[in-house]
Design a protein around this motif. Structure first.
Motif, PDB file in Angstrom:
ATOM      1  N   THR A   1      37.481  52.849  30.102  1.00 23.63           N
ATOM      2  CA  THR A   1      37.235  52.023  28.924  1.00 23.63           C
ATOM      3  C   THR A   1      36.204  50.946  29.239  1.00 23.63           C
ATOM      4  OG1 THR A   1      38.919  50.348  29.436  1.00 23.63           O
ATOM      5  CG2 THR A   1      39.658  52.304  28.206  1.00 23.63           C
ATOM      6  N   THR A   2      35.628  50.380  28.196  1.00 21.70           N
ATOM      7  CA  THR A   2      34.679  49.286  28.396  1.00 21.70           C
ATOM      8  C   THR A   2      35.382  48.062  28.980  1.00 21.70           C
ATOM      9  OG1 THR A   2      34.956  48.585  26.088  1.00 21.70           O
ATOM     10  CG2 THR A   2      33.098  50.049  26.584  1.00 21.70           C
ATOM     11  N   GLN A   3      36.650  47.883  28.660  1.00 19.90           N
ATOM     12  CA  GLN A   3      37.408  46.769  29.220  1.00 19.90           C
ATOM     13  C   GLN A   3      37.589  46.935  30.731  1.00 19.90           C
ATOM     14  OE1 GLN A   3      38.375  48.382  26.345  1.00 19.90           O
ATOM     15  NE2 GLN A   3      37.749  46.739  24.967  1.00 19.90           N
ATOM     16  N   GLN A   4      37.868  48.148  31.175  1.00 20.00           N
ATOM     17  CA  GLN A   4      38.007  48.412  32.605  1.00 20.00           C
ATOM     18  C   GLN A   4      36.682  48.189  33.325  1.00 20.00           C
ATOM     19  OE1 GLN A   4      39.494  52.445  32.440  1.00 20.00           O
ATOM     20  NE2 GLN A   4      41.624  51.784  32.739  1.00 20.00           N
ATOM     21  N   LEU A   5      35.576  48.588  32.692  1.00 21.45           N
ATOM     22  CA  LEU A   5      34.265  48.362  33.286  1.00 21.45           C
ATOM     23  C   LEU A   5      34.003  46.866  33.433  1.00 21.45           C
ATOM     24  CD1 LEU A   5      31.534  49.348  34.337  1.00 21.45           C
ATOM     25  CD2 LEU A   5      30.739  49.391  31.953  1.00 21.45           C
TER      26      LEU A   5
ATOM     27  N   ALA B   1      36.091  45.390  36.258  1.00 26.29           N
ATOM     28  CA  ALA B   1      35.591  45.795  37.572  1.00 26.29           C
ATOM     29  C   ALA B   1      34.320  45.027  37.931  1.00 26.29           C
ATOM     30  CB  ALA B   1      35.334  47.302  37.600  1.00 26.29           C
ATOM     31  N   LEU B   2      33.429  44.861  36.963  1.00 26.53           N
ATOM     32  CA  LEU B   2      32.183  44.151  37.235  1.00 26.53           C
ATOM     33  C   LEU B   2      32.439  42.666  37.468  1.00 26.53           C
ATOM     34  CD1 LEU B   2      29.752  45.938  34.759  1.00 26.53           C
ATOM     35  CD2 LEU B   2      30.069  46.333  37.205  1.00 26.53           C
ATOM     36  N   ARG B   3      33.368  42.084  36.737  1.00 23.99           N
ATOM     37  CA  ARG B   3      33.730  40.680  36.951  1.00 23.99           C
ATOM     38  C   ARG B   3      34.287  40.487  38.361  1.00 23.99           C
ATOM     39  NH1 ARG B   3      37.703  40.140  33.571  1.00 23.99           N
ATOM     40  NH2 ARG B   3      36.310  39.873  31.801  1.00 23.99           N
ATOM     41  N   ALA B   4      35.166  41.396  38.781  1.00 23.58           N
ATOM     42  CA  ALA B   4      35.753  41.306  40.121  1.00 23.58           C
ATOM     43  C   ALA B   4      34.672  41.422  41.195  1.00 23.58           C
ATOM     44  CB  ALA B   4      36.816  42.390  40.305  1.00 23.58           C
ATOM     45  N   ALA B   5      33.721  42.343  41.000  1.00 22.35           N
ATOM     46  CA  ALA B   5      32.638  42.516  41.973  1.00 22.35           C
ATOM     47  C   ALA B   5      31.769  41.263  42.030  1.00 22.35           C
ATOM     48  CB  ALA B   5      31.791  43.738  41.605  1.00 22.35           C
ATOM     49  N   ARG B   6      31.465  40.703  40.863  1.00 17.34           N
ATOM     50  CA  ARG B   6      30.641  39.490  40.819  1.00 17.34           C
ATOM     51  C   ARG B   6      31.312  38.350  41.568  1.00 17.34           C
ATOM     52  NH1 ARG B   6      31.194  35.137  37.913  1.00 17.34           N
ATOM     53  NH2 ARG B   6      32.510  36.059  36.295  1.00 17.34           N
ATOM     54  N   LYS B   7      32.597  38.177  41.310  1.00 23.92           N
ATOM     55  CA  LYS B   7      33.331  37.091  41.963  1.00 23.92           C
ATOM     56  C   LYS B   7      33.443  37.323  43.464  1.00 23.92           C
ATOM     57  CE  LYS B   7      35.847  35.337  38.015  1.00 23.92           C
ATOM     58  NZ  LYS B   7      37.144  34.896  37.509  1.00 23.92           N
ATOM     59  N   GLN B   8      33.642  38.571  43.871  1.00 28.79           N
ATOM     60  CA  GLN B   8      33.734  38.900  45.293  1.00 28.79           C
ATOM     61  C   GLN B   8      32.423  38.579  46.007  1.00 28.79           C
ATOM     62  OE1 GLN B   8      35.091  42.873  46.081  1.00 28.79           O
ATOM     63  NE2 GLN B   8      34.973  42.649  48.275  1.00 28.79           N
ATOM     64  N   LEU B   9      31.305  38.741  45.296  1.00 28.00           N
ATOM     65  CA  LEU B   9      29.999  38.429  45.865  1.00 28.00           C
ATOM     66  C   LEU B   9      29.672  36.941  45.758  1.00 28.00           C
ATOM     67  CD1 LEU B   9      27.989  41.489  44.515  1.00 28.00           C
ATOM     68  CD2 LEU B   9      28.645  41.037  46.899  1.00 28.00           C
ATOM     69  N   GLY B  10      30.529  36.172  45.104  1.00 26.82           N
ATOM     70  CA  GLY B  10      30.329  34.734  44.989  1.00 26.82           C
ATOM     71  C   GLY B  10      29.224  34.342  44.016  1.00 26.82           C
ATOM     72  N   LEU B  11      28.989  35.193  43.021  1.00 28.12           N
ATOM     73  CA  LEU B  11      27.943  34.928  42.036  1.00 28.12           C
ATOM     74  C   LEU B  11      28.529  34.350  40.756  1.00 28.12           C
ATOM     75  CD1 LEU B  11      25.952  38.289  42.306  1.00 28.12           C
ATOM     76  CD2 LEU B  11      25.279  36.077  43.245  1.00 28.12           C
ATOM     77  N   THR B  12      27.784  33.454  40.130  1.00 24.92           N
ATOM     78  CA  THR B  12      28.145  33.001  38.790  1.00 24.92           C
ATOM     79  C   THR B  12      27.597  34.009  37.788  1.00 24.92           C
ATOM     80  OG1 THR B  12      26.106  31.753  38.437  1.00 24.92           O
ATOM     81  CG2 THR B  12      27.960  30.572  39.508  1.00 24.92           C
TER      82      THR B  12
ATOM     83  N   ASP C   1      29.437  39.267  27.470  1.00 31.18           N
ATOM     84  CA  ASP C   1      29.918  40.374  26.633  1.00 31.18           C
ATOM     85  C   ASP C   1      30.321  41.588  27.465  1.00 31.18           C
ATOM     86  OD1 ASP C   1      29.508  38.855  24.352  1.00 31.18           O
ATOM     87  OD2 ASP C   1      27.618  39.855  23.811  1.00 31.18           O
ATOM     88  N   LEU C   2      29.552  41.894  28.509  1.00 29.72           N
ATOM     89  CA  LEU C   2      29.858  43.032  29.377  1.00 29.72           C
ATOM     90  C   LEU C   2      31.201  42.828  30.067  1.00 29.72           C
ATOM     91  CD1 LEU C   2      28.897  45.719  30.647  1.00 29.72           C
ATOM     92  CD2 LEU C   2      27.719  44.359  32.374  1.00 29.72           C
ATOM     93  N   GLU C   3      31.416  41.642  30.617  1.00 31.63           N
ATOM     94  CA  GLU C   3      32.677  41.368  31.302  1.00 31.63           C
ATOM     95  C   GLU C   3      33.863  41.330  30.333  1.00 31.63           C
ATOM     96  OE1 GLU C   3      32.379  37.964  33.867  1.00 31.63           O
ATOM     97  OE2 GLU C   3      31.008  38.977  35.235  1.00 31.63           O
ATOM     98  N   ALA C   4      33.585  41.037  29.074  1.00 36.90           N
ATOM     99  CA  ALA C   4      34.646  41.023  28.063  1.00 36.90           C
ATOM    100  C   ALA C   4      34.961  42.422  27.542  1.00 36.90           C
ATOM    101  CB  ALA C   4      34.249  40.118  26.897  1.00 36.90           C
TER     102      ALA C   4
END
Length: 81
Positions: free
Chosen positions: A6-10, A13-24, A41-44
């Motif tokens: 789903t778009t929500q799962q995407l 996953a992308l939010r988690a990757a961003r945070k793991q990389l320490g990016l805003t 919007d993508l993370e939402a």
């Protein structure tokens, strides 16, 4: 590997990757060449975003898309028909 259905799962996953990389979100938007609103919007999990921009964000995070369960393409045309 993360399986996305789903778009929500995407978005999650992308939010988690961003945070793991320490990016805003702003830093990721700049790295991917997209606007901050697109990242929000993508993370939402907004379902109507441009695939091209989504792929740019995935690439900026160091990821890639892999399709499983589909037949391999035949011939030399990468553009499909």
């Amino acid at each position: 590997m993360t399986t996305i259905h789903t778009t929500q799962q995407l978005g999650k996953a992308l939010r988690a990757a961003r945070k793991q990389l320490g990016l805003t979100q702003s830093q990721l938007a700049l790295a991917a060449g997209v606007g901050l609103r697109f990242i929000v919007d993508l993370e939402a999990g907004k379902p109507t975003l441009r695939l091209e921009n989504s792929l740019r964000v995935i690439e900026a995070l160091g990821g890639e898309i892999s399709l499983n369960g589909l037949p391999a393409p035949t011939g030399g045309n990468d553009h499909g028909a």
